[in-house]
Design a protein around this motif. Structure first.
Motif, short mmCIF file in Angstrom:
data_model
loop_
_atom_site.label_atom_id
_atom_site.label_comp_id
_atom_site.label_asym_id
_atom_site.label_seq_id
_atom_site.Cartn_x
_atom_site.Cartn_y
_atom_site.Cartn_z
N GLU A 1 0.83 -1.21 0.00
CA GLU A 1 0.00 0.00 0.00
C GLU A 1 0.86 1.25 0.00
O GLU A 1 1.86 1.35 0.72
CB GLU A 1 -0.89 -0.01 1.25
N ASN A 2 0.46 2.21 -0.84
CA ASN A 2 1.20 3.47 -0.92
C ASN A 2 0.83 4.35 0.25
O ASN A 2 -0.34 4.61 0.51
CB ASN A 2 0.89 4.17 -2.25
N THR A 3 1.85 4.82 0.99
CA THR A 3 1.59 5.63 2.19
C THR A 3 1.92 7.11 1.96
O THR A 3 2.00 7.87 2.90
CB THR A 3 2.44 5.10 3.37
N THR A 4 2.11 7.49 0.71
CA THR A 4 2.41 8.89 0.39
C THR A 4 1.24 9.78 0.81
O THR A 4 0.08 9.47 0.54
CB THR A 4 2.67 9.05 -1.11
N LEU A 5 1.56 10.89 1.46
CA LEU A 5 0.50 11.77 1.98
C LEU A 5 -0.25 12.47 0.86
O LEU A 5 -1.49 12.51 0.85
CB LEU A 5 1.12 12.80 2.93
N PHE A 6 0.47 13.02 -0.13
CA PHE A 6 -0.16 13.76 -1.23
C PHE A 6 0.13 13.07 -2.56
O PHE A 6 1.28 12.99 -2.98
CB PHE A 6 0.35 15.21 -1.28
N THR A 7 -0.90 12.58 -3.21
CA THR A 7 -0.74 11.92 -4.52
C THR A 7 -1.40 12.72 -5.64
O THR A 7 -1.21 12.39 -6.81
CB THR A 7 -1.33 10.50 -4.49
N ASN A 8 -2.16 13.74 -5.28
CA ASN A 8 -2.79 14.61 -6.28
C ASN A 8 -1.72 15.57 -6.82
O ASN A 8 -1.14 16.34 -6.07
CB ASN A 8 -3.94 15.39 -5.63
N ASP A 9 -1.50 15.53 -8.14
CA ASP A 9 -0.42 16.33 -8.72
C ASP A 9 -0.64 17.83 -8.57
O ASP A 9 0.34 18.60 -8.57
CB ASP A 9 -0.22 15.97 -10.20
N MET B 1 14.69 11.85 -5.61
CA MET B 1 15.68 11.48 -4.59
C MET B 1 15.00 11.16 -3.27
O MET B 1 14.32 12.00 -2.69
CB MET B 1 16.66 12.65 -4.42
N ASP B 2 15.18 9.94 -2.79
CA ASP B 2 14.68 9.55 -1.47
C ASP B 2 15.89 9.32 -0.57
O ASP B 2 16.60 8.32 -0.70
CB ASP B 2 13.85 8.27 -1.57
N LEU B 3 16.15 10.26 0.32
CA LEU B 3 17.35 10.21 1.16
C LEU B 3 17.36 9.02 2.10
O LEU B 3 18.42 8.58 2.55
CB LEU B 3 17.47 11.51 1.97
N THR B 4 16.17 8.44 2.39
CA THR B 4 16.10 7.30 3.32
C THR B 4 16.56 6.00 2.69
O THR B 4 16.79 5.01 3.40
CB THR B 4 14.66 7.12 3.84
N THR B 5 16.69 5.96 1.36
CA THR B 5 17.08 4.70 0.69
C THR B 5 18.58 4.61 0.43
O THR B 5 19.04 3.62 -0.15
CB THR B 5 16.35 4.58 -0.67
N ILE B 6 19.31 5.62 0.86
CA ILE B 6 20.74 5.68 0.52
C ILE B 6 21.49 4.43 0.99
O ILE B 6 22.36 3.91 0.30
CB ILE B 6 21.37 6.95 1.11
N LEU C 1 17.05 20.13 -3.29
CA LEU C 1 17.04 19.36 -2.04
C LEU C 1 15.71 19.39 -1.30
O LEU C 1 15.31 18.38 -0.71
CB LEU C 1 18.14 19.89 -1.11
N ILE C 2 15.01 20.53 -1.32
CA ILE C 2 13.75 20.60 -0.57
C ILE C 2 12.73 19.59 -1.10
O ILE C 2 12.12 18.86 -0.31
CB ILE C 2 13.19 22.04 -0.56
N PRO C 3 12.52 19.47 -2.43
CA PRO C 3 11.63 18.40 -2.92
C PRO C 3 12.12 17.00 -2.55
O PRO C 3 11.31 16.10 -2.29
CB PRO C 3 11.63 18.60 -4.44
N ALA C 4 13.47 16.82 -2.50
CA ALA C 4 14.02 15.53 -2.08
C ALA C 4 13.65 15.23 -0.63
O ALA C 4 13.32 14.09 -0.27
CB ALA C 4 15.53 15.52 -2.26
N ILE C 5 13.67 16.26 0.20
CA ILE C 5 13.27 16.10 1.62
C ILE C 5 11.78 15.78 1.70
O ILE C 5 11.36 14.90 2.46
CB ILE C 5 13.62 17.37 2.43
N SER D 1 11.46 12.20 0.83
CA SER D 1 12.01 11.34 1.88
C SER D 1 11.09 11.25 3.09
O SER D 1 11.04 10.22 3.77
CB SER D 1 13.38 11.86 2.33
N LEU D 2 10.34 12.33 3.35
CA LEU D 2 9.40 12.35 4.48
C LEU D 2 8.07 11.70 4.16
O LEU D 2 7.19 11.58 5.03
CB LEU D 2 9.16 13.80 4.94
N GLY D 3 7.88 11.29 2.89
CA GLY D 3 6.64 10.64 2.50
C GLY D 3 5.52 11.60 2.15
O GLY D 3 4.36 11.19 2.02
N LEU D 4 5.84 12.90 2.02
CA LEU D 4 4.81 13.88 1.65
C LEU D 4 4.42 13.71 0.19
O LEU D 4 3.24 13.84 -0.17
CB LEU D 4 5.32 15.31 1.88
#
Length: 421
Positions: free
Chosen positions: A2-10, A324-329, A50-54, A57-60
């Protein structure tokens, strides 16, 4: 899963990206205080990345559930190239000399030999990372990274077909490709903020680049005017009509090549990358911009053509950051180690070559990205130095398509030998 992304609406995701860009430009425009000191160290362009990468990474947000990168790379990037090329000075571009090409090929050599050297080093410090036999052999998977880092997505797909790597394990290679390539791009962007210091260290002669910037800036000052609504509409019409023509031409050229020449239809062929619609789209859009620079439309630079192009480029940068997902590094430390050693060798070759020929950091950065990032990011890095230089990034990325599969095949043969395959 299941996708846990908070915002999926483009629409929401795009709003967040624009919030990030607005924040960066607002804070970077401060003339004193904390933010002035901050942006002396961290370039604004890097923060836009970097901000979009964060956020990711936070799942937003999640690049996999979004079409924004596709829209930015297929619509906004070619439009930006047209608008930024309107004021191009071809004579000044040619006056840049051969150093751009030399640095590009130095980057290619760094990738070709970096792969097998990385395998040899990892076989000593972490041999567990080099397992796998038959379709699971690690060198087969690394061939796809070689294809991506020399030519781009089309070359990467070709290598997957040629060496028949296990598709179930392919995701791990894509992850290493994205993580390492994006980390290196972040370092390159940070280097742009230290451009002058790096040029001094390289003892580089950047007079030709300075002359090009001056000629374009002087022309822009000469034709500068307060833009009207018709000006904006005409510039957008030029850009997106060109995008339409570029897509139409790319679709037809790619279809014709594949229908009439088997070599372009064969995914195992070294020429198959030339059936890439993205390649032709970027090439045609740039050609249209160059043609328009010989007409009276060139004067629209005075109404802000390159500024609108820069807006599109920054949106593209934000969508690249989404990948970029910093948590997968550290998900696969062995493979990540190979990737980091590999890119480090690429960098060492570039720095050594730049030092020897006294090439400016601009050529190092764009030559590297024309390999590792391809047509989507090389113009971005080039334009970060000056909008008039975006075309240099495109031209070098074209060479990436030309040598991509051949270089990746040579690299893979060497990696197979290094891995004892």
């Amino acid at each position: 899963m299941e996708n846990t992304t908070l915002f999926t609406n483009d629409a929401i995701v795009f709003g967040l990206l624009m919030l990030a860009l607005g924040f960066v430009f607002y804070t970077s425009s401060k003339t004193d205080g904390f933010w002035k000191k901050f942006y002396k160290v961290v370039p604004a362009l890097l923060m836009c990345y970097l901000i979009p990468a964060i956020f990711n990474s936070l799942g937003l947000i999640d690049d996999e559930t979004s079409q924004l990168y596709f829209v930015a790379s297929r619509y906004l990037l070619p439009a930006a190239l047209v608008l930024m090329t309107l004021s191009i000075d071809l004579k000044a571009i040619f006056n840049l000399g051969p150093k751009a090409l030399i640095m590009f090929f130095a980057g290619t050599i760094g990738i070709i030999f970096g792969g097998p050297i990385a395998i040899l080093i990892m076989s000593v410090i972490y041999p567990e990372a080099l397992g796998g036999v038959g379709p699971d052999a690690i060198w087969r998977g690394l061939s796809t990274i070689a294809g991506s880092w020399i030519g781009g997505g089309a070359n990467q797909a070709a290598m997957l077909e040629i060496y028949e790597y296990n598709p179930d394990l392919y995701g791990g290679m894509v992850l290493v490709d994205i993580v390492v390539a994006n980390l290196w791009m972040a370092i390159i962007l940070m280097g742009i903020g230290k451009n002058e210091e790096l040029d001094k260290w390289l003892k580089a002669d950047n007079s030709a680049i300075g002359e090009l910037k001056d000629r374009v800036s002087n022309y822009a000052k000469k034709v500068t005017r307060n833009p009207s609504l018709p000006d904006f509409m005409i510039m957008l019409a030029l850009a997106f009509v060109a995008v339409g023509i570029a897509h139409w031409g790319a679709d037809n050229i790619s279809t014709w090549l594949m229908a009439n020449f088997e070599v372009f239809n064969d995914t195992k062929s070294a020429l198959s990358s030339f059936s890439s619609q993205f390649f032709w789209m970027i090439t045609i859009a740039t050609a249209i911009g160059i043609l328009l620079s010989f007409t009276k439309f060139k004067t629209y630079e005075g109404a802000g053509a390159s500024k609108i192009g820069s807006i599109f480029i920054y949106i593209l940068v934000a969508t690249i950051g989404m990948k970029m997902d910093l948590t997968t590094i550290f998900d696969n430390p062995g493979l990540l180690g190979i990737g980091l050693i590999w890119i480090a060798i690429h960098v060492i070759v570039l720095l050594t070559t730049a030092k020897l020929i006294k090439a400016p950091y601009f050529f190092l950065a764009v030559g590297s990205q024309a390999n590792v990032g391809g047509a989507a990011s090389a113009p971005v890095v080039a334009a970060a130095f000056h909008p008039s230089l975006a075309t240099v990034g495109v031209l070098l990325a074209v060479f990436g398509y030309v040598v991509g599969t051949y270089g990746a095949i040579l690299c893979t043969i060497l990696m197979q030998i290094a891995a004892g395959g």
